[in-house]
Design a protein around this motif. Structure first.
Motif, short mmCIF file in Angstrom:
data_model
loop_
_atom_site.label_atom_id
_atom_site.label_comp_id
_atom_site.label_asym_id
_atom_site.label_seq_id
_atom_site.Cartn_x
_atom_site.Cartn_y
_atom_site.Cartn_z
N GLN A 1 0.81 -1.21 0.00
CA GLN A 1 0.00 0.00 0.00
C GLN A 1 0.84 1.27 0.00
N GLY A 2 2.13 1.11 0.08
CA GLY A 2 2.96 2.30 0.13
C GLY A 2 4.39 1.99 -0.28
N ARG A 3 5.21 3.03 -0.22
CA ARG A 3 6.61 2.84 -0.54
C ARG A 3 7.44 3.22 0.66
N VAL A 4 8.47 2.46 0.91
CA VAL A 4 9.32 2.71 2.07
C VAL A 4 10.37 3.73 1.67
N ASP B 1 14.27 6.99 5.13
CA ASP B 1 14.27 7.11 6.59
C ASP B 1 13.28 6.14 7.22
N ARG B 2 12.87 5.19 6.47
CA ARG B 2 12.01 4.09 6.91
C ARG B 2 10.60 4.53 7.27
N SER B 3 10.22 5.68 6.82
CA SER B 3 8.81 6.04 6.92
C SER B 3 8.12 5.54 5.64
N VAL B 4 6.82 5.68 5.57
CA VAL B 4 6.09 5.14 4.43
C VAL B 4 5.41 6.28 3.67
N TYR C 1 2.47 6.60 1.35
CA TYR C 1 1.35 5.75 0.95
C TYR C 1 0.90 6.08 -0.47
N SER D 1 6.76 2.71 10.68
CA SER D 1 5.51 2.32 10.02
C SER D 1 5.80 1.42 8.82
N SER D 2 6.99 1.59 8.23
CA SER D 2 7.30 0.77 7.05
C SER D 2 7.43 -0.70 7.41
N LEU E 1 4.06 -2.24 6.92
CA LEU E 1 3.41 -1.94 5.66
C LEU E 1 2.81 -3.18 5.01
#
Lengths: 968, 189
Positions: A697-700, A703-706, A708, B167-168, B171
């Protein structure tokens, strides 16, 4: 747990690229079939008795030689598509084949043996009318080309122009045909409709006009359609109004200004009402005169063999009923072949002596007509002299459905070519059913069975079905064992419609192909063999097709069901053809009668009680009808109506409109977008494929956040092109619009750009290709949509509740080649990375990783972008040769690429169609879920066994040692 | 003069002229010897004492206290062991870096495993510390040391990116959202 595994798989496949096939994999998963198209001209190569060639020139601008023994291609030349490469005439003499191409633009000579080009010359401009070979003193040395206002003569050996002459009065006279009887003269025949015929005789040597006569013919409007030259240069015409035959001797010694009229009644003949009679003559050798015998067609199934003898016309034979006639010559003998219907499914071909009309003995040939094919249209005869000087022959029959059938006496079909497949319009891939035994098992525990039977009988059924399974398994094992002993080449897995069954990984599917001619095909995707064909004879030539799979094979015992929507673009009338995609049989389900023209159709994910998906048809009154329309369906529709929306795009008015379904199956327009027609026009609209799955549903980010993805299933990509084609002012527009609300999500305009635009819309991205007029190059552009760092609503997606506009990223690239078509790979779960499959005009299919078309590609490399595995931005996209999935199997004129998921997540099935059909598999992230072909089972198992025994032995030794130590 | 083997085993007899006449020396391993019986009988009152035996009691003054100190010290050693390892661990952590490869992973595993193991065998450690007066304090220190050690390991994992804290990391577990509307259509055929 499964998700965890998937996560791991994703880690494995994060970075990868397609590898080219290895040499030993050639032809293992892929096949190609080459076609030529509907045959327009055909000649048997007769200059050598043992020649096995038949030359064909087709409506797809292909000139090819077929092997008469096998039906395979010897060679094939594909010219430009469209009128530029149109083959106007094919003349055949000895080793040379002369083609007139592109409405008289080019004259070409081909060597028949090897298919090489002898010469090519550019002809003077002018609309092409007719060409003929010109002989003199028994040898053919020239070719005459007649155009609207000029006639020219060319040498056969090198194409050089011998002479060229302007035709007199070419403004008023319509010169239609040219004739040469081998006596040193070339006749150009022209007509002033409903007035007179103009006959001009040129000298072959210098182009001097020997004679110019005009002959009264007020009843004649077209020479080609109603006249022929027979015998010693006698022009014979047929008039349906009188009805009578008119004759005129072209011999220059005669100076008649009138044509001799012979009423057909005087010959005791009668023309069928409303039928334009046709004359068929034959000139066996261009250096000699035509035969004085000719065919006269008086009705749809009535032919006459007539003879012209000293000014008299003699009826040699009356053929009624007869479907087709043809002349053919071998050596000195000329024969007439007549095809006549025998019964409903077969017709017979007989040979007759052309001179006498007598039937030749033992020349009957039975042509069995395919009940799923069309009627015969043309017949080509290849006669040969047997040792006892009698005539034998083979026949090539062309039918309405563009099929070529080659038959030998007494009716053995040597080969058939389905040339309709050269023009595939749309296709689907359908899963094969389970094997009979598996299906039986499933059916046994179906709901119906459970109600009927008691406990005991169920137990017995269970036991018996288990026995059946065991039996099947044993026989399978036995077959494996049996096959293993034979050499590999001898093991044949013949696929027939009876033994069709799904394989373990669902890699073998049924390709249902719809062709422009109206013939449907079912092709096995593994071998490419045609398993069924069905010709729809009432399909108009400019029909629009839409193929939908209403029920897959998953709902045994209900048969799978496909529906083909056929719309006549002229009348707007629409018909539905409902059929079983596995067997090709027409379904017993009667489709609804559709009195109103249908604008669009919509396949709902709703199912009726028989598991058929509901098809909604929108007519021009914006009323909706459902198919199937049982009570159950209507009830479901009423419940669901408020969430069913559809959109219509009318490119002729530049209007996009959205509608909502009401409970009474009427509709209500809820939005409309009008694109001004004066400035731009809508070229295409692309939604997402309904069977597409997006796993992530998203891309990493680095900085390891997503980040979406904006995964709007209702998003449409509308492509517009400017009406102004000036290179400074032309532009291409892309509008992303929500199909439910009509909200414009994003709009991009590519200035100084021109179509044709090829577009792929999938997941959260749109990739399109256009021609940049400013830089004179092809460019790719990619748009990606993201929701941002947080999901608005992670459980449901509703277009009606989306307060935030998505983030839009865009980037463009230079592509070194023009493209013909583009499609994205598709896999079962959408875990595998995506590739774009690009059909190039060169015949290659390029598998371009989507990774290269990523608007997040950074210009300056940073730690984070490296962490994300982003490739630094470079404007040029390279074509690497190992990205071609079809290695050297070029596909001419790719028109479309169809991708379909298989049972393996790593594997996507690809079919490219155009003039040729090519099927293969692609692994965008390599085969991460399959052991390699060359996996060393022997080594692994032997090592395992060895280790096992080693542990056993060492255990025993250790025990003994321990015991000994204890005794000491 | 005396054989080293005789020291623990029996008494070395030097008295008695008759014995000295026959051999130079003899080691009597068994006290119940026939010859020495006569000797014992001869001197009924006096007891044969082992060498170095003093009949007067030696006054014992300091041994008891030093023992206790030693036990205490020993227990503190045990209790402070995990804490002492922390600087060492920090050094190893610094040296191994944050890249994910086999050696840093092995080290992190060791670092994480040791405190956990220690915490699991807490009761055994308590038994060790039983003799100490400050048993509870020492136990607490021991516990804190181990906790600090494991915290350090977790921090290391965190800095290596092995903890699913972003959060990743979750996912893949997000299901695709359900569609609320059904939509279709296209160009007018």
């Amino acid at each position: 747990m499964a998700k965890l595994i998937l996560l791991w798989l994703k880690c494995i496949i994060l970075y990868n690229a397609v590898d080219a096939v290895f040499e030993d994999q050639v032809g293992k998963f892929d096949w190609r079939q080459q076609y030529v198209g509907k045959v327009r001209f055909s000649h048997f190569d007769t200059h050598v008795q043992s020649s096995k060639k038949v030359l064909v020139a087709t409506e797809n601008n292909v000139f090819a030689a077929l092997n008469t023994r096998t039906g395979e291609l010897f060679w094939r030349h594909v010219d430009k598509s469209g009128p530029e490469g149109n083959i106007d005439a094919l003349l055949h003499h000895g080793q040379d084949a002369i083609l007139v191409v592109g409405n008289g633009r080019l004259l070409r000579s081909w060597d028949v043996n090897v298919g090489g080009l002898n010469w090519e010359i550019v002809l003077d401009s002018g609309s092409f009318q007719k060409a003929c070979l010109v002989g003199q003193q028994g040898t053919v040395k020239h070719v005459a080309v007649l155009k609207k206002n000029i006639i020219s003569l060319h040498y056969l050996s090198n194409g050089h122009q011998k002479w060229i002459e302007n035709l007199p009065d070419s403004e008023t006279v319509d010169y239609q045909t040219v004739y040469s009887g081998g006596n040193g003269e070339v006749y150009a025949l022209g007509i002033v409709p409903h007035s007179h015929i103009v006959i001009i005789a040129y000298s072959t040597d210098d182009g001097e006009i020997i004679k110019q006569i005009s002959v009264e013919a007020p009843w004649l409007s077209n020479i080609v359609a109603s006249c022929a030259v027979i015998g010693q240069g006698v022009l014979i015409c047929v008039d349906s109004a009188t009805p009578s035959l008119y004759m005129y001797n072209l011999n220059p010694n005669m100076d008649d200004l009138q044509m001799t009229q012979i009423p057909l009644q005087s010959l005791g003949l009668e023309v069928a009402p409303d039928f334009q009679p046709v004359l068929v003559s034959h000139q066996p050798n261009s250096a000699h005169q035509p035969l004085s015998e000719f065919f006269l067609q008086l009705g749809p199934d009535n032919f006459l063999l007539l003879q012209f003898n000293n000014g008299q016309i003699v009826t040699l034979r009356d053929f009624k009923p007869a479907l087709l006639v043809s002349f053919a010559t071998t050596g000195e003998k000329t024969i007439a072949a007549v095809m006549s219907p025998k019964n409903k499914t077969a017709s017979s071909i007989n040979l007759f002596s052309a001179e006498t009309g007598r039937r030749l003995l033992d020349t009957t040939l039975i042509f069995v007509m395919d009940p799923n094919g069309g009627k015969p249209e043309k017949i080509y005869i290849q006669p040969f002299l047997k040792k006892d000087d009698s005539v034998g022959y083979r026949a090539m029959v062309q039918t309405e459905d563009h099929t070529l059938t080659f038959i030998q006496q007494p009716g053995r079909v040597m080969w058939t070519r389905e040339e309709a497949l050269s023009d595939v319009v749309t296709m689907e891939m359908v899963d094969l059913p389970l094997t009979g035994t598996q299906a039986e098992l499933e059916g046994e525990f179906g709901k119906k069975a459970a109600i009927q039977d008691g406990l005991m009988s169920m137990v017995f059924k269970r036991l018996s079905s288990q026995l059946i399974l065991l039996q099947a398994w044993i026989s399978h094992l036995w077959k494996l064992f049996y096959d293993a002993r034979k050499p590999r080449s001898q093991v044949k897995n013949e696929v027939t419609i009876e033994n069709l069954s799904r394989d373990e990984f669902n890699l073998q599917k049924m390709m249902v192909m719809v062709t422009a001619s109206g013939k449907l095909f079912g092709i096995d995707s593994k071998t490419g063999s045609i398993l069924w064909r069905h010709y729809l004879n009432d399909v108009p030539s400019n029909a629009a097709f839409k193929l939908m799979v209403q029920r897959t094979t998953a709902h045994f015992p209900h048969p799978p069901q496909c529906t083909l929507l056929i719309k006549d673009k002229d009348t707007g009338l629409t018909t539905l053809h409902v059929f079983n995609p596995i067997f090709g049989k027409k379904s017993h389900v009667t489709p609804p009668a559709l009195p109103q023209p249908i604008l669009q159709s919509l396949l709902l994910p709703l199912m009726d009680q028989d598991y058929a998906k509901v098809l909604l048809l929108v007519d021009d009154q914006y009323k909706v009808s459902a198919f199937p329309s049982t009570k159950n369906v209507l009830q479901q529709l009423q419940e669901m109506a408020s969430s069913i929306f559809f959109y219509l795009v009318d490119s002729s008015q530049g209007r996009l409109s959205g509608y909502r379904l009401r409970t009474d199956l009427s509709t209500e327009q809820i939005w409309e977008v009008v694109i001004p027609m004066e400035i731009q026009r809508i070229v295409s609209v692309k939604g997402k494929r309904p069977n597409e799955h997006v796993h992530s549903q998203g891309r990493v980010m680095g900085d390891r956040s997503v980040l979406y993805k904006y995964l709007n299933p209702n998003l449409l990509a509308v492509v517009t092109e400017s009406t102004d084609t000036h290179q400074e002012r032309s532009f291409v527009g892309i509008i992303l619009i929500d199909g439910v609300t009509g909200r414009i999500i994003h709009e991009a305009v590519q200035r100084k750009a021109r179509g044709p635009v090829h577009i792929v819309h999938s997941e959260n991205w749109v990739v399109y290709e256009y021609w940049s007029t400013k830089s004179r190059r092809n460019e790719f552009s990619v748009i990606e949509l993201y929701e941002g760092m947080e999901l608005y609503n992670s459980t449901v997606f509703s277009s009606l509740d989306r307060p935030h506009a998505p983030q839009v990223l865009q980037q463009s690239y230079i592509f070194p080649s023009a493209i013909s078509t583009m499609e994205a790979t598709l896999t079962e779960k959408g875990i595998t990375s995506r590739h774009l499959l690009i059909g190039l005009p060169s015949g290659g299919i390029l598998s371009l990783p989507k990774m290269f078309l990523d608007p997040r590609r950074p210009e300056i490399v940073s730690e984070q972008s490296r962490e994300e595995n982003l490739i630094p931005y470079a404007p040029e996209l390279m074509i690497r040769t190992e990205w071609f999935i079809n290695y050297n199997q070029s596909i001419s004129r790719v028109q479309g690429i169809h991708t379909s998921p298989s049972g393996l997540e790593s594997t996507c099935l690809v079919v490219a169609y155009g003039l040729d059909i090519y099927q293969t598999r692609v692994y965008p992230s390599k085969q991460f879920d399959v052991l390699k072909d060359d996996y060393d089972y022997m080594l692994i198992s032997s090592v395992l066994l060895a280790l096992f025994f080693a542990t056993m032995i060492s255990k025993r030794l250790a025990e003994v040692k321990l015991l000994n130590r204890a005794w000491r | 003069m005396a054989s080293p083997g005789g020291q623990g085993g029996g008494a070395l007899s030097t008295r008695g002229g008759s014995g000295a006449r026959r051999m130079k020396w003899a080691l009597e391993l068994s006290l119940g010897n026939t010859r020495s019986r006569g000797d014992r009988q001869g001197g009924q009152g006096d007891v044969v004492y082992p060498i170095g035996y003093s009949e007067k009691p030696v006054p014992d003054t300091s041994i008891q206290e030093t023992d206790k100190n030693l036990v205490e010290k020993r227990c503190w050693d045990v209790a402070l062991g995990p804490l002492k390892q922390i600087p060492m661990n920090l050094f190893i952590m610094y040296m191994s870096g944050n890249t994910i490869s086999i050696f840093p992973i092995m080290m992190v595993c060791m670092m994480a495993w040791r405190p956990i193991q220690a915490l699991m065998s807490m009761s055994a450690t308590f038994k060790l510390l039983e003799s100490s007066s400050q048993q509870w304090l020492q136990g607490l220190v021991y516990l804190i040391g181990n906790l600090l050690g494991s915290a350090l390991a977790i921090y290391k994992c965190q800095s290596m990116g092995l903890l699913p804290t972003h959060s990743s990391d979750w996912l893949a577990f997000i299901d695709p959202p359900q569609r609320m509307e059904i939509m279709g259509g296209g160009m007018v055929l």
